[in-house]
Design a protein around this motif. Structure first.
Motif, PDB file in Angstrom:
ATOM      1  N   GLY A 436     118.748  90.458  21.497  1.00 36.40           N
ATOM      2  CA  GLY A 436     117.885  89.901  22.540  1.00 36.40           C
ATOM      3  C   GLY A 436     117.756  90.829  23.738  1.00 36.40           C
ATOM      4  N   ARG A 437     118.248  92.035  23.614  1.00 34.24           N
ATOM      5  CA  ARG A 437     118.147  93.029  24.674  1.00 34.24           C
ATOM      6  C   ARG A 437     118.407  94.397  24.060  1.00 34.24           C
ATOM      7  NH1 ARG A 437     121.733  95.958  26.289  1.00 34.24           N
ATOM      8  NH2 ARG A 437     120.879  96.189  28.384  1.00 34.24           N
ATOM      9  N   GLY A 438     118.238  95.394  24.862  1.00 33.82           N
ATOM     10  CA  GLY A 438     118.552  96.730  24.346  1.00 33.82           C
ATOM     11  C   GLY A 438     118.016  97.786  25.275  1.00 33.82           C
ATOM     12  N   PRO A 439     118.542  98.983  25.164  1.00 32.74           N
ATOM     13  CA  PRO A 439     118.071 100.054  26.036  1.00 32.74           C
ATOM     14  C   PRO A 439     116.734 100.597  25.545  1.00 32.74           C
ATOM     15  CG  PRO A 439     119.692 100.888  24.493  1.00 32.74           C
ATOM     16  CD  PRO A 439     119.565  99.426  24.220  1.00 32.74           C
ATOM     17  N   ARG A 440     116.104 101.386  26.404  1.00 38.91           N
ATOM     18  CA  ARG A 440     114.923 102.129  25.960  1.00 38.91           C
ATOM     19  C   ARG A 440     115.425 103.217  25.000  1.00 38.91           C
ATOM     20  NH1 ARG A 440     112.197 106.306  29.972  1.00 38.91           N
ATOM     21  NH2 ARG A 440     110.607 107.163  28.586  1.00 38.91           N
ATOM     22  N   LEU A 441     114.834 103.245  23.816  1.00 35.36           N
ATOM     23  CA  LEU A 441     115.296 104.221  22.813  1.00 35.36           C
ATOM     24  C   LEU A 441     114.282 105.348  22.684  1.00 35.36           C
ATOM     25  CD1 LEU A 441     116.737 102.609  19.559  1.00 35.36           C
ATOM     26  CD2 LEU A 441     117.895 103.855  21.353  1.00 35.36           C
ATOM     27  N   VAL A 442     114.749 106.572  22.794  1.00 32.89           N
ATOM     28  CA  VAL A 442     113.862 107.727  22.637  1.00 32.89           C
ATOM     29  C   VAL A 442     114.398 108.575  21.490  1.00 32.89           C
ATOM     30  CG1 VAL A 442     112.883 109.760  23.764  1.00 32.89           C
ATOM     31  CG2 VAL A 442     113.398 107.739  25.123  1.00 32.89           C
ATOM     32  N   PHE A 443     113.542 108.841  20.511  1.00 35.98           N
ATOM     33  CA  PHE A 443     113.923 109.692  19.381  1.00 35.98           C
ATOM     34  C   PHE A 443     113.367 111.089  19.650  1.00 35.98           C
ATOM     35  CE2 PHE A 443     114.977 106.708  15.753  1.00 35.98           C
ATOM     36  CZ  PHE A 443     114.993 105.547  16.519  1.00 35.98           C
ATOM     37  N   SER A 444     114.257 112.051  19.698  1.00 34.21           N
ATOM     38  CA  SER A 444     113.812 113.408  20.009  1.00 34.21           C
ATOM     39  C   SER A 444     114.135 114.321  18.820  1.00 34.21           C
ATOM     40  CB  SER A 444     114.564 113.875  21.255  1.00 34.21           C
ATOM     41  OG  SER A 444     114.120 115.125  21.635  1.00 34.21           O
ATOM     42  N   ALA A 445     113.178 115.171  18.443  1.00 38.42           N
ATOM     43  CA  ALA A 445     113.416 116.043  17.284  1.00 38.42           C
ATOM     44  C   ALA A 445     113.229 117.499  17.661  1.00 38.42           C
ATOM     45  CB  ALA A 445     112.443 115.683  16.165  1.00 38.42           C
ATOM     46  N   THR A 446     114.036 118.335  17.025  1.00 45.31           N
ATOM     47  CA  THR A 446     113.875 119.771  17.214  1.00 45.31           C
ATOM     48  C   THR A 446     114.052 120.452  15.856  1.00 45.31           C
ATOM     49  OG1 THR A 446     114.583 121.617  18.570  1.00 45.31           O
ATOM     50  CG2 THR A 446     116.318 120.244  17.753  1.00 45.31           C
ATOM     51  N   ALA A 447     113.314 121.547  15.653  1.00 41.86           N
ATOM     52  CA  ALA A 447     113.446 122.244  14.369  1.00 41.86           C
ATOM     53  C   ALA A 447     114.701 123.107  14.390  1.00 41.86           C
ATOM     54  CB  ALA A 447     112.213 123.104  14.123  1.00 41.86           C
ATOM     55  N   LEU A 448     115.358 123.196  13.255  1.00 42.87           N
ATOM     56  CA  LEU A 448     116.659 123.873  13.180  1.00 42.87           C
ATOM     57  C   LEU A 448     116.528 125.391  13.130  1.00 42.87           C
ATOM     58  CD1 LEU A 448     119.727 123.918  12.658  1.00 42.87           C
ATOM     59  CD2 LEU A 448     119.233 123.618  10.241  1.00 42.87           C
TER      60      LEU A 448
END
Ligand code: SF4
Length: 832
Positions: A436-448
């Motif tokens: 019923g709640r939660g933080p703002r989630l940010v998915f960040s990607a970088t190439a290896l």
């Protein structure tokens, strides 16, 4: 001789102070980054007095390296050598490059001495990431330093160029017959860094030639001559040993770093994530002892006037005595900065999140790395899906505002891997919904980027064109589950980094230099596609396949140049790890997600309550103490945060019993709403103390000779006012000295302020503000005396007066930035 080499000799060895004074208003941030005179730096006069000088040059800007403590640490090591004069230089901001060039000023310009690189004995290039190497040749060229070693060696007056820093081990790009640097040093040991400096200083004093000095340097572990590399490897110190050195280090003139200290609690990392160069080239993991850290953190607070301390480490929670360290620091520091932790620590240690919460940490970042289980095994991250979910279940229920999850795109992703990413995102979405709640989630990607001296050194990299498709697929899935997706770096940055990291032919550096020259590109935290394309084109021009230039060698090939500069790990060990990674790619079974509840905090001690109580007790009674100060013209433009830390330091040095009670800087009277590039004079600095600290300070300030005692530490940067203002003033008096004509009548009329002008003397004009305007007008009194081309304006204004409006609009300045040349001396006027 190359064109850049002939240009090299044209820079003056003299001080560029006059040039700085003539252009500083036009420089980025009104030239604050180049102002120099940093507190605790050696005086510029020492440049002439000392007989060995070293310039630490960063390949990035002052702003971009502000939070790094590397160059400040190097400074401290160098200053500990008798007769040594160190200084720093930075890449000029891109907006300032033309101003430097127009003035014929070297880009590598010591900020404190205002001497160009050519005036030093050694240039110590501090290189932190591979991309920065693009800037090396232009930085040398534009500083009067020949780019070719053969040209530098031919002249005894040209300084030695030695490269070190976190990226030093990934500089095979520079291994060529006529390299850009004379020597490379890889290693973090403070003692060996000092030895490198001592060999150079002693060499100069004994009259050794540069080749002789280099021959002596080459005997030090971790030093390699890139034109004639002989096998060597990094040496490891038992402990980081940096904390004591950082006490009393020069303080950047920056509001963001003033009052913030950094203490290194460990070196390297316990883990073996296969992609992680930082960990693999800094083995073994080492910690500073608790006793040393607490002793140095205390001294640092007192000496440097700190209100915050950041714990520098790769994973702070790995530190053996982490909770004891935090508990003890919380008793001295009002805030403690912590940067990164692993998801498995959060999942398995129920104490961590509550402790982070009581420390006020509302944003968390976690490296999840692989988007699927098999890729996480390939990356040797050691966290399975169940651990991620267990950790995230705890995070979602914790009072956290934002969580950033970092992923690595390997180029090996299949549809099945992306499907696992989708399942993970969906599971997180439903966990948030369940809670019923939660933080703002940010998915960040970088190439290896596959780095040498890691198990992925031999692995194939994706093509640059495929990286964008991987980003697109990543973004689509993340967004479809309603989360934010970001690419941490563009595909071009991945490519350029990979080419540099695995450079194994002098043709690569040739192509890189040609591409840089052709495009005029400089690396400012971002790689452009224009430069990337030019690099590919020039690699082709050098007869290399642009994709193969970033490619891998077979597992049994040992011909790569970087092998000569060892990390300290055995190649067989890395190969063994590499085979394990490859095996992971054969995994076919699907991961099982067991969502178990996180371990309840109550089951294992309640350290957060203990720490929280310490913090609360100290904060609860905290009071703000106002101290009047007089700031001289020399501090004009310096952020008041710097003044605040100087005052805090002076008070704590004067009376040691205040140290545990200082709670941080709380601004100044002229901090808020006033533009201080032009301001100096009187101000009130607000410092927070515990209730007990406030009482102690009050008693100390009443002691005989208190002012003299404090001023002895503050001199010559400021002094405390003999009398403190009894009330917060609601009017200020300003004395303005301007070389530019003042248009009083127009300024007042434009702002609909009614006035009459009197001229009691030929050089004096007095504006009497009309009674009907007086209430609303921020200006209460105004007069101007003009004599010998100087306009002295005296005014009394309310505290909400917009001084910048007057400075930028009421004076006939030659350029719009020249208003910062006007001196505004602040005085308090008391009540209206
Ligand atoms: S990625 Fe983090 S946890 Fe893994 S080895 Fe590197 S520093 Fe350690």
């Amino acid at each position: 001789m190359q064109p850049e080499d002939s240009k090299a000799v044209s820079f003056a060895q003299a001080s560029y102070t006059d040039w700085y004074e003539s252009v500083y208003p036009s420089l980025c941030g009104y030239g604050l980054y180049l102002k120099g005179g940093e507190p605790d730096a050696l005086s510029a006069d020492e440049f002439e007095k000392r007989d060995w000088r070293i310039l630490f040059a960063r390949l990035s800007t002052w702003q971009d390296t502000l939070e790094s403590f590397t160059h400040r640490l190097l400074y401290q090591i160098a200053r500990s050598i008798d007769g040594a004069y160190p200084d720093y230089a930075f890449l000029p901001p891109w907006t300032d490059v033309e101003i430097f060039d127009r003035g014929g000023v070297p880009w590598m310009l010591g900020i404190n001495s205002k001497r160009g690189a050519a005036a030093f004995d050694v240039i110590g290039i501090s290189n932190s990431i591979v991309q920065e190497l693009v800037n090396l040749a232009p930085m040398l060229e534009h500083s009067g330093i020949p780019v070719k070693k053969s040209v530098r060696m031919a002249s005894a007056d040209v300084p030695l160029v030695i490269l070190g820093g976190a990226n030093a081990i990934h500089t095979s790009l520079l291994f060529e017959p006529d390299p850009m640097v004379d020597a490379i040093f890889a290693g973090e040991s403070v003692e060996l860094v000092r030895e490198v400096f001592c060999v150079c200083a002693d060499g100069k004093r004994k009259g050794l030639s540069k080749p002789e000095i280099l021959a002596n340097l080459e005997k030090i572990e971790g030093v390699i001559l890139p034109d004639n590399p002989k096998p060597t490897q990094k040496h490891f110190a038992k402990t980081p040993d940096t904390s004591a050195l950082m006490i009393g280090a020069p303080k950047p003139l920056s509001a963001t770093t003033a009052g913030n200290g950094v203490i290194q609690i460990s070196e390297g990392c316990r883990n073996f994530c296969s992609f992680c160069s930082e960990s693999f080239v800094r083995k073994p993991y080492r910690e500073e002892s608790l006793g040393v850290l607490l002793r140095d953190a205390y001294s640092m607070k007192k000496r440097d006037g700190l209100g915050n301390i950041d714990l520098f480490s790769f994973n702070f929670a790995s530190y053996g005595d982490f909770y004891t360290l935090v508990e003890n620091l919380a008793a001295i520091y009002p805030t403690i900065g912590l940067k990164s932790q692993r998801m498995d620590t959060v999942a398995d240690d129920p104490r961590l999140l509550p402790v982070l919460h009581v420390l006020g940490k509302a944003t968390l970042t976690f490296g999840i790395e692989g988007i699927s289980e098999r890729l996480r095994i390939y990356l040797d991250k050691g966290i399975d899906l169940s651990t991620i979910m267990r950790g995230m279940e705890a995070v979602i229920r914790a009072p956290v505002r934002e969580v950033k999850l970092f992923f690595i795109l390997t180029g090996l992703e299949t549809e099945r891997d992306f499907e696992e990413l989708r399942l993970l995102a969906a599971a997180l979405k439903s966990a948030i919904s369940r809670a019923g709640r939660g933080p703002r989630l940010v998915f960040s990607a970088t190439a290896l980027v596959r780095f040498p001296w890691t198990p992925l050194e031999w692995e194939t990299s994706p093509m640059v064109k495929d990286v964008q498709s991987l980003y697109d697929a990543f973004e689509k899935i993340v967004k479809s589950e309603g989360f934010e997706a970001r690419a941490a770096a563009p595909a071009e940055e991945f490519y350029v980094s990979q080419v540099i990291a695995r450079a194994r032919s002098p043709k690569v550096v040739e192509a890189l230099r040609k591409a840089q020259k052709k495009t005029g590109y400089l690396y400012y935290m971002h790689v452009t596609s224009k430069f990337c394309n030019a690099l590919r084109e020039n690699l082709r021009g050098e007869g290399l396949d642009p994709d193969e230039a970033a490619g891998a060698l077979p597992l049994d090939d040992e011909s790569a140049p970087w092998i000569m500069l060892g990390s300290g790990l055995k190649r067989e060990f890395l190969r063994h790890k590499a085979l394990d990674c490859r095996k992971a790619l054969e995994i076919t079974e699907k991961p099982r997600m067991q969502i178990s509840r996180p371990v309840p905090v109550s089951s294992i001690g309640r350290i957060h309550e203990k720490i929280g109580k310490i913090i609360d007790d100290r904060r609860k009674g905290a009071r703000v103490v106002a101290i009047g100060v007089e700031i001289p013209r020399g501090m004009k433009g310096v952020p008041r945060e710097v003044a605040g830390s100087l005052l805090a330091s002076a008070l704590m040095r004067a009376w040691e019993d205040l140290v545990p009670h200082y709670m941080g800087f709380d601004g100044s009277f002229f901090c808020k709403g006033w533009d201080y590039p032009a301001l100096f004079g009187m101000d009130i600095l607000y410092l927070r103390f515990t209730a007990e600290g406030e009482a102690l300070l009050g008693a100390h300030l009443a002691e005989d000779g208190a002012k003299a005692r404090i001023d002895a530490f503050l001199s010559p940067r400021m002094e405390i006012s003999a009398t403190l203002p009894a009330d917060v003033p609601d009017c200020v008096a300003l004395e303005i000295h301007s070389p530019y004509p003042f248009k009083a009548q127009q300024f007042l009329s434009d702002r609909h302020i009614k006035f009459t002008m009197r001229k009691p003397e030929s050089s004096l004009s007095v504006c009497e503000i009309a009674a009907q305007s007086l209430k609303k007008s921020p200006i209460k009194r105004l007069s101007v005396r003009s004599e010998s081309g100087v306009y002295n304006v005296s005014l009394v204004a309310s505290v909400d007066f917009d001084a910048r409006d007057m400075l930028t609009n009421a004076f006939e300045t030659p350029t719009k930035e020249d208003w910062v040349r006007i001196d505004v001396i602040t005085l308090f006027h008391g009540k209206k």
